[in-house]
Design a protein around this motif. Structure first.
Motif, PDB file in Angstrom:
ATOM      1  N   THR A   1     -19.187  70.694  98.579  1.00 25.26           N
ATOM      2  CA  THR A   1     -18.719  70.783  97.338  1.00 25.26           C
ATOM      3  C   THR A   1     -17.923  69.559  97.049  1.00 25.26           C
ATOM      4  OG1 THR A   1     -16.618  72.090  98.218  1.00 25.26           O
ATOM      5  CG2 THR A   1     -18.703  73.538  97.937  1.00 25.26           C
ATOM      6  N   ILE A   2     -17.288  69.672  95.722  1.00 28.66           N
ATOM      7  CA  ILE A   2     -16.321  68.803  95.073  1.00 28.66           C
ATOM      8  C   ILE A   2     -15.081  69.455  94.790  1.00 28.66           C
ATOM      9  CG2 ILE A   2     -15.672  66.972  93.491  1.00 28.66           C
ATOM     10  CD1 ILE A   2     -18.562  66.203  93.398  1.00 28.66           C
ATOM     11  N   VAL A   3     -13.949  69.168  95.403  1.00 24.90           N
ATOM     12  CA  VAL A   3     -12.531  69.804  95.182  1.00 24.90           C
ATOM     13  C   VAL A   3     -11.844  69.040  94.302  1.00 24.90           C
ATOM     14  CG1 VAL A   3     -10.537  70.762  95.914  1.00 24.90           C
ATOM     15  CG2 VAL A   3     -12.618  71.163  97.698  1.00 24.90           C
ATOM     16  N   THR A   4     -11.183  69.615  93.321  1.00 18.74           N
ATOM     17  CA  THR A   4     -10.461  68.752  92.388  1.00 18.74           C
ATOM     18  C   THR A   4      -9.108  69.240  92.107  1.00 18.74           C
ATOM     19  OG1 THR A   4     -12.442  68.163  90.881  1.00 18.74           O
ATOM     20  CG2 THR A   4     -10.202  67.888  89.653  1.00 18.74           C
ATOM     21  N   LEU A   5      -8.033  68.465  92.336  1.00 19.30           N
ATOM     22  CA  LEU A   5      -7.001  68.909  91.941  1.00 19.30           C
ATOM     23  C   LEU A   5      -5.981  67.962  90.747  1.00 19.30           C
ATOM     24  CD1 LEU A   5      -7.021  69.088  95.499  1.00 19.30           C
ATOM     25  CD2 LEU A   5      -4.918  70.392  94.988  1.00 19.30           C
ATOM     26  N   GLN A   6      -5.509  68.558  89.892  1.00 21.03           N
ATOM     27  CA  GLN A   6      -4.952  67.799  89.078  1.00 21.03           C
ATOM     28  C   GLN A   6      -3.777  67.235  89.481  1.00 21.03           C
ATOM     29  OE1 GLN A   6      -4.932  69.861  85.162  1.00 21.03           O
ATOM     30  NE2 GLN A   6      -7.051  70.510  85.445  1.00 21.03           N
ATOM     31  N   PRO A   7      -3.158  66.211  89.038  1.00 25.52           N
ATOM     32  CA  PRO A   7      -1.858  65.752  89.268  1.00 25.52           C
ATOM     33  C   PRO A   7      -0.598  66.786  89.407  1.00 25.52           C
ATOM     34  CG  PRO A   7      -2.744  64.174  87.511  1.00 25.52           C
ATOM     35  CD  PRO A   7      -3.539  65.413  87.597  1.00 25.52           C
ATOM     36  N   GLY A   8      -0.093  66.705  90.608  1.00 26.39           N
ATOM     37  CA  GLY A   8       1.128  67.467  90.713  1.00 26.39           C
ATOM     38  C   GLY A   8       0.653  69.152  91.324  1.00 26.39           C
ATOM     39  N   ALA A   9      -0.887  69.255  91.221  1.00 21.75           N
ATOM     40  CA  ALA A   9      -1.381  70.445  92.015  1.00 21.75           C
ATOM     41  C   ALA A   9      -1.230  70.558  93.555  1.00 21.75           C
ATOM     42  CB  ALA A   9      -2.774  70.801  91.488  1.00 21.75           C
ATOM     43  N   VAL A  10      -1.387  71.447  94.120  1.00 23.98           N
ATOM     44  CA  VAL A  10      -1.242  71.585  95.584  1.00 23.98           C
ATOM     45  C   VAL A  10      -2.158  72.642  96.114  1.00 23.98           C
ATOM     46  CG1 VAL A  10       1.274  70.936  95.433  1.00 23.98           C
ATOM     47  CG2 VAL A  10       0.473  73.458  95.560  1.00 23.98           C
ATOM     48  N   ILE A  11      -2.363  72.482  97.467  1.00 21.45           N
ATOM     49  CA  ILE A  11      -2.902  73.538  98.466  1.00 21.45           C
ATOM     50  C   ILE A  11      -1.580  74.219  99.076  1.00 21.45           C
ATOM     51  CG2 ILE A  11      -4.364  74.184 100.228  1.00 21.45           C
ATOM     52  CD1 ILE A  11      -6.136  71.896  99.492  1.00 21.45           C
ATOM     53  N   PRO A  12      -1.383  75.232  98.482  1.00 19.81           N
ATOM     54  CA  PRO A  12       0.090  75.517  98.929  1.00 19.81           C
ATOM     55  C   PRO A  12       0.196  76.488 100.197  1.00 19.81           C
ATOM     56  CG  PRO A  12      -0.821  77.326  97.562  1.00 19.81           C
ATOM     57  CD  PRO A  12      -2.059  76.338  97.984  1.00 19.81           C
ATOM     58  N   PHE A  13      -0.558  76.105 101.086  1.00 18.76           N
ATOM     59  CA  PHE A  13      -0.244  76.788 102.451  1.00 18.76           C
ATOM     60  C   PHE A  13      -1.133  76.036 103.353  1.00 18.76           C
ATOM     61  CE2 PHE A  13      -4.180  78.884 101.183  1.00 18.76           C
ATOM     62  CZ  PHE A  13      -4.838  79.136 102.206  1.00 18.76           C
TER      63      PHE A  13
ATOM     64  N   GLY B   1      -3.906  60.348  87.978  1.00 20.28           N
ATOM     65  CA  GLY B   1      -5.064  60.955  87.746  1.00 20.28           C
ATOM     66  C   GLY B   1      -5.587  62.194  88.513  1.00 20.28           C
ATOM     67  N   ASN B   2      -6.573  62.612  88.510  1.00 21.29           N
ATOM     68  CA  ASN B   2      -7.240  63.770  89.356  1.00 21.29           C
ATOM     69  C   ASN B   2      -7.257  63.316  90.828  1.00 21.29           C
ATOM     70  OD1 ASN B   2      -7.204  65.617  87.255  1.00 21.29           O
ATOM     71  ND2 ASN B   2      -9.145  65.328  87.033  1.00 21.29           N
ATOM     72  N   PHE B   3      -7.246  64.084  91.703  1.00 21.12           N
ATOM     73  CA  PHE B   3      -7.477  63.814  92.881  1.00 21.12           C
ATOM     74  C   PHE B   3      -8.881  64.648  93.436  1.00 21.12           C
ATOM     75  CE2 PHE B   3      -6.674  65.254  97.648  1.00 21.12           C
ATOM     76  CZ  PHE B   3      -7.101  64.006  98.214  1.00 21.12           C
ATOM     77  N   ARG B   4      -9.983  64.103  93.835  1.00 21.94           N
ATOM     78  CA  ARG B   4     -11.177  64.776  93.911  1.00 21.94           C
ATOM     79  C   ARG B   4     -11.755  64.178  95.392  1.00 21.94           C
ATOM     80  NH1 ARG B   4     -15.354  65.506  90.508  1.00 21.94           N
ATOM     81  NH2 ARG B   4     -15.744  63.082  90.495  1.00 21.94           N
TER      82      ARG B   4
END
Length: 282
Positions: free
Chosen positions: A198-210, A260-263
């Motif tokens: 898959t492709i995972v996209t996190l916008q600036p400042g977004a987190v995987i919170p755990f 920018g986005n982190f992908r």
């Protein structure tokens, strides 16, 4: 975020060698729980060749390794114009996923040709009669993820798939307002598939919170942007072109750094029982 409005970038290595004046210190690390392979290590002297491929070299990002990650291998393939293979896969039990990051390739299955450009995905079942060629005038680069397919009685083997990220709307994670989303090429409920890419996209400042801690092994190739990743007990910075290789149960989380986005392109094994050891009878 949707398939039509999201800007996309796909980092691809170009090889070469660093100058003699460059410092040896780098971010490369191999631990008992994870490995980080920075983009700067993907030079000419660490490439490999494969039988029955012409005009082609590759960087091996991961391979089955006892005591570490054991389910898959992942390559970045580099095919020159006119290159390719009429016998690309030597293992009849291997399924494969291709994801193009630069240039264009043609993949034919049972004589039916499919032209794939950057952002295109192909799933190739085991024992597929497939070939690959670069008929263009520029170098093509793509990821090739391989896994021994785990057949299950009563469940069919999946058919080949040819898809384009641009035509798939990312699925947002709950409670994130779309700032963390996954582009899924395969329905997660389709138990014919024993791996997902898959492709995972996190916008600036977004987190995987755990700190995710789970049985799936991972290969994560950063397509775009930068982030700080939490791996086991360490925080590491990663950027476009870096690769992370995680064994089962390695804790993982991240902060997307912007601007920018982190992908990243993500591999994981899914939908099968855990293999149990067999002991001889007394």
């Amino acid at each position: 975020m949707n398939a039509k409005t999201m800007n996309r970038s796909y980092y691809a290595p170009t090889g070469g060698l660093p100058p003699q004046t460059q410092l040896l210190t780098d971010r490369a690390v191999f631990t008992e729980a994870y490995a980080v392979i920075p983009k700067g290590t993907m030079s000419d002297i660490v490439t490999s060749l494969l039988p029955h491929w012409t005009g082609t070299r590759l960087w091996v990002l991961s391979r089955p390794l006892s005591g570490f990650a054991e389910t898959f291998s992942q390559y970045i393939m580099e095919v020159q114009p006119g290159g390719g293979s009429d016998r690309p896969e030597s293992d009849p039990d291997a399924e494969g996923v291709l994801f193009v990051v630069e240039g264009e390739i043609t993949v034919s299955v049972d004589g039916e040709a499919h032209r794939l450009h950057a952002g295109c995905y192909a799933y190739l079942p085991p024992s597929s009669n497939w070939t690959l060629s670069n008929g263009g005038d520029r170098v093509a680069r793509f990821h090739w993820v391989r896994k021994a397919y785990e057949a299950v009685d009563g469940i069919d083997v999946p058919e080949p798939l040819f898809l384009d990220e641009a035509s798939i709307a990312p699925t947002p994670m709950p409670g994130t307002d779309g700032k963390w989303a996954t582009t899924r090429f395969v329905d997660p409920a389709d138990l014919r598939h024993d791996m997902h890419v898959t492709i995972v996209t996190l916008q600036p400042g977004a987190v995987i919170p755990f700190a995710e801690t789970h049985v799936m092994e991972h290969g994560l190739y950063v397509l775009e942007g930068k982030a700080v990743y939490h791996l086991n007990q360490d925080w590491v910075e990663v950027e476009a072109g870096d690769y992370m290789w995680l064994r089962a149960f390695c804790p993982q989380a991240c902060y997307a750094g912007g601007p920018g986005n982190f992908r990243y392109l993500l591999y994981k094994d899914v939908n099968r029982h855990m293999a149990l050891p067999r002991r001889g009878r007394a």
